[in-house]
Write a protein that holds these residues in place. Sequence first.
Motif, PDB file in Angstrom:
ATOM      1  N   GLY A  85      -0.232  -9.581   4.504  1.00 38.44           N
ATOM      2  CA  GLY A  85      -0.651  -8.201   4.646  1.00 38.44           C
ATOM      3  C   GLY A  85      -0.525  -7.507   3.303  1.00 38.44           C
ATOM      4  N   PRO A  86      -0.867  -6.241   3.262  1.00 35.43           N
ATOM      5  CA  PRO A  86      -0.793  -5.512   1.986  1.00 35.43           C
ATOM      6  C   PRO A  86       0.627  -5.467   1.418  1.00 35.43           C
ATOM      7  CG  PRO A  86      -1.966  -4.220   3.638  1.00 35.43           C
ATOM      8  CD  PRO A  86      -1.448  -5.443   4.314  1.00 35.43           C
ATOM      9  N   ALA A  87       1.620  -5.291   2.270  1.00 34.81           N
ATOM     10  CA  ALA A  87       3.001  -5.219   1.786  1.00 34.81           C
ATOM     11  C   ALA A  87       3.444  -6.552   1.201  1.00 34.81           C
ATOM     12  CB  ALA A  87       3.936  -4.805   2.919  1.00 34.81           C
ATOM     13  N   LEU A 119       1.487  -8.826  -0.147  1.00 36.95           N
ATOM     14  CA  LEU A 119       0.784  -9.036  -1.412  1.00 36.95           C
ATOM     15  C   LEU A 119       1.409  -8.221  -2.533  1.00 36.95           C
ATOM     16  CD1 LEU A 119      -2.933  -9.175  -0.235  1.00 36.95           C
ATOM     17  CD2 LEU A 119      -1.438 -11.056  -0.910  1.00 36.95           C
ATOM     18  N   ILE A 120       1.853  -7.018  -2.221  1.00 34.59           N
ATOM     19  CA  ILE A 120       2.537  -6.197  -3.220  1.00 34.59           C
ATOM     20  C   ILE A 120       3.858  -6.852  -3.610  1.00 34.59           C
ATOM     21  CG2 ILE A 120       3.710  -3.984  -3.593  1.00 34.59           C
ATOM     22  CD1 ILE A 120       1.435  -2.703  -1.931  1.00 34.59           C
TER      23      ILE A 120
END
Length: 103
Positions: A43-45, A47-48
Amino acid sequence: MTTPARDPGLQPERTRLAWRRTTLTCTVVTLLAGRQALHGGAGPAALIAVALTLLAWLVFLRAAHLRVAGTATAEPAPLSPRLALTAAACTVALAVFAAAMLF
């Protein structure tokens, strides 16, 4: 009266080997973080967190390179507080990013 040349013995070699082991460990942690993100449905988190892990790894790699290069002289300079703080901050950051990926 002249001072005899410093005989460093094996201490600089042990220091270089310790930095290389630590760099290898950070590399494995970074690769495992990337693997976890790819296999865990990134998810975006996540990937960050992986991007920040990669950044922390690159900063640590640079700090380790500077230290290993600094121990190659006959009179190696002591570890600077800035370099020590950078290495410690990268280590803590890797742990924080790993924990963030789990939750």
